[in-house]
Design a protein around this motif. Structure first.
Motif, PDB file in Angstrom:
ATOM      1  N   ALA A  78       0.831  -1.202   0.000  1.00 29.05           N
ATOM      2  CA  ALA A  78       0.000   0.000   0.000  1.00 29.05           C
ATOM      3  C   ALA A  78       0.865   1.252   0.000  1.00 29.05           C
ATOM      4  N   ARG A  79       1.963   1.214   0.755  1.00 31.59           N
ATOM      5  CA  ARG A  79       2.875   2.361   0.794  1.00 31.59           C
ATOM      6  C   ARG A  79       3.520   2.582  -0.571  1.00 31.59           C
ATOM      7  N   GLU A  80       3.915   1.496  -1.244  1.00 34.52           N
ATOM      8  CA  GLU A  80       4.498   1.594  -2.592  1.00 34.52           C
ATOM      9  C   GLU A  80       3.496   2.164  -3.582  1.00 34.52           C
ATOM     10  N   ALA A  81       2.248   1.731  -3.500  1.00 33.74           N
ATOM     11  CA  ALA A  81       1.217   2.182  -4.433  1.00 33.74           C
ATOM     12  C   ALA A  81       0.932   3.671  -4.270  1.00 33.74           C
ATOM     13  N   ALA A  82       1.161   4.215  -3.076  1.00 37.91           N
ATOM     14  CA  ALA A  82       0.877   5.624  -2.814  1.00 37.91           C
ATOM     15  C   ALA A  82       1.983   6.552  -3.312  1.00 37.91           C
ATOM     16  N   LEU A  83       3.124   6.000  -3.721  1.00 32.98           N
ATOM     17  CA  LEU A  83       4.232   6.829  -4.206  1.00 32.98           C
ATOM     18  C   LEU A  83       3.934   7.358  -5.611  1.00 32.98           C
ATOM     19  N   CYS A  84       4.407   8.554  -5.883  1.00 35.98           N
ATOM     20  CA  CYS A  84       4.294   9.088  -7.235  1.00 35.98           C
ATOM     21  C   CYS A  84       5.287   8.356  -8.146  1.00 35.98           C
ATOM     22  N   GLU A  85       5.154   8.544  -9.444  1.00 32.90           N
ATOM     23  CA  GLU A  85       6.018   7.852 -10.403  1.00 32.90           C
ATOM     24  C   GLU A  85       7.493   8.185 -10.175  1.00 32.90           C
ATOM     25  N   SER A  86       7.798   9.426  -9.863  1.00 32.74           N
ATOM     26  CA  SER A  86       9.189   9.830  -9.632  1.00 32.74           C
ATOM     27  C   SER A  86       9.776   9.137  -8.408  1.00 32.74           C
ATOM     28  N   CYS A  87       8.990   9.038  -7.328  1.00 33.78           N
ATOM     29  CA  CYS A  87       9.478   8.375  -6.116  1.00 33.78           C
ATOM     30  C   CYS A  87       9.656   6.878  -6.345  1.00 33.78           C
ATOM     31  N   ARG A  88       8.761   6.268  -7.107  1.00 33.38           N
ATOM     32  CA  ARG A  88       8.919   4.837  -7.393  1.00 33.38           C
ATOM     33  C   ARG A  88      10.197   4.565  -8.169  1.00 33.38           C
ATOM     34  N   GLY A  89      10.717   5.558  -8.882  1.00 30.80           N
ATOM     35  CA  GLY A  89      11.919   5.386  -9.675  1.00 30.80           C
ATOM     36  C   GLY A  89      13.222   5.562  -8.907  1.00 30.80           C
ATOM     37  N   HIS A 141      14.993  12.904  -7.097  1.00 33.53           N
ATOM     38  CA  HIS A 141      14.288  13.541  -8.205  1.00 33.53           C
ATOM     39  C   HIS A 141      14.041  15.000  -7.856  1.00 33.53           C
ATOM     40  N   PRO A 142      13.722  15.836  -8.855  1.00 31.46           N
ATOM     41  CA  PRO A 142      13.663  17.290  -8.637  1.00 31.46           C
ATOM     42  C   PRO A 142      12.618  17.765  -7.639  1.00 31.46           C
ATOM     43  N   GLU A 143      11.580  16.995  -7.364  1.00 29.98           N
ATOM     44  CA  GLU A 143      10.527  17.456  -6.469  1.00 29.98           C
ATOM     45  C   GLU A 143      10.783  17.111  -5.004  1.00 29.98           C
ATOM     46  N   LEU A 144      11.957  16.563  -4.691  1.00 33.04           N
ATOM     47  CA  LEU A 144      12.315  16.305  -3.305  1.00 33.04           C
ATOM     48  C   LEU A 144      12.861  17.589  -2.689  1.00 33.04           C
ATOM     49  N   VAL A 145      12.285  17.966  -1.575  1.00 26.41           N
ATOM     50  CA  VAL A 145      12.689  19.180  -0.863  1.00 26.41           C
ATOM     51  C   VAL A 145      13.508  18.764   0.355  1.00 26.41           C
ATOM     52  N   GLN A 146      14.717  19.302   0.439  1.00 23.91           N
ATOM     53  CA  GLN A 146      15.613  18.937   1.533  1.00 23.91           C
ATOM     54  C   GLN A 146      15.124  19.513   2.846  1.00 23.91           C
ATOM     55  N   GLY A 147      15.214  18.668   3.873  1.00 30.17           N
ATOM     56  CA  GLY A 147      14.847  19.093   5.223  1.00 30.17           C
ATOM     57  C   GLY A 147      16.065  19.132   6.118  1.00 30.17           C
ATOM     58  N   ASP A 148      15.928  18.576   7.308  1.00 34.25           N
ATOM     59  CA  ASP A 148      16.985  18.604   8.315  1.00 34.25           C
ATOM     60  C   ASP A 148      18.035  17.528   8.081  1.00 34.25           C
ATOM     61  N   ASN A 149      19.235  17.796   8.611  1.00 35.39           N
ATOM     62  CA  ASN A 149      20.315  16.804   8.656  1.00 35.39           C
ATOM     63  C   ASN A 149      20.464  16.341  10.094  1.00 35.39           C
ATOM     64  N   ARG A 150      20.941  15.120  10.244  1.00 29.44           N
ATOM     65  CA  ARG A 150      21.259  14.617  11.578  1.00 29.44           C
ATOM     66  C   ARG A 150      22.431  13.658  11.463  1.00 29.44           C
ATOM     67  N   LYS A 151      23.114  13.441  12.550  1.00 32.52           N
ATOM     68  CA  LYS A 151      24.229  12.492  12.619  1.00 32.52           C
ATOM     69  C   LYS A 151      23.747  11.260  13.361  1.00 32.52           C
ATOM     70  N   GLU A 152      24.080  10.085  12.826  1.00 34.35           N
ATOM     71  CA  GLU A 152      23.735   8.829  13.474  1.00 34.35           C
ATOM     72  C   GLU A 152      24.970   7.958  13.567  1.00 34.35           C
ATOM     73  N   MET A 153      25.037   7.173  14.636  1.00 25.70           N
ATOM     74  CA  MET A 153      26.169   6.261  14.828  1.00 25.70           C
ATOM     75  C   MET A 153      26.001   5.027  13.959  1.00 25.70           C
TER      76      MET A 153
END
Length: 83
Positions: free
Chosen positions: A11-22, A33-45
């Protein structure tokens, strides 16, 4: 329980737009893809070192993506933590 997990993942896969599925997942340096908007960065171990994880949101379908930039792991990269 496994069937419920599989149904939810489909169901989660089906809800993705064509660009996200790619988007190629779990491969470092794969493009988004161009419609991804950058948010926050974080550091993880990861083991004994920190890696940078950047959160993105798709303007078209609203999917939340994480990009893990781990130069020692070729299988880091894009993941879909939630929709």
């Amino acid at each position: 329980m496994t069937d419920n997990y599989k149904i939810a993942a489909e169901a989660r896969e089906a809800a993705l737009c064509e660009s996200c599925r790619g988007i190629q997942r779990n491969w470092r340096r794969a493009p988004g893809h161009p419609e991804l908007v950058q948010g926050d960065n974080r550091k993880e171990m990861r083991g004994e070192r920190f890696v940078t994880v950047t959160r993105y949101k798709c303007d078209r379908c609203g999917s939340i993506w994480d990009y893990e930039n781990d130069k020692t792991n070729q299988h880091a990269g894009w993941s879909l933590p939630r929709r």
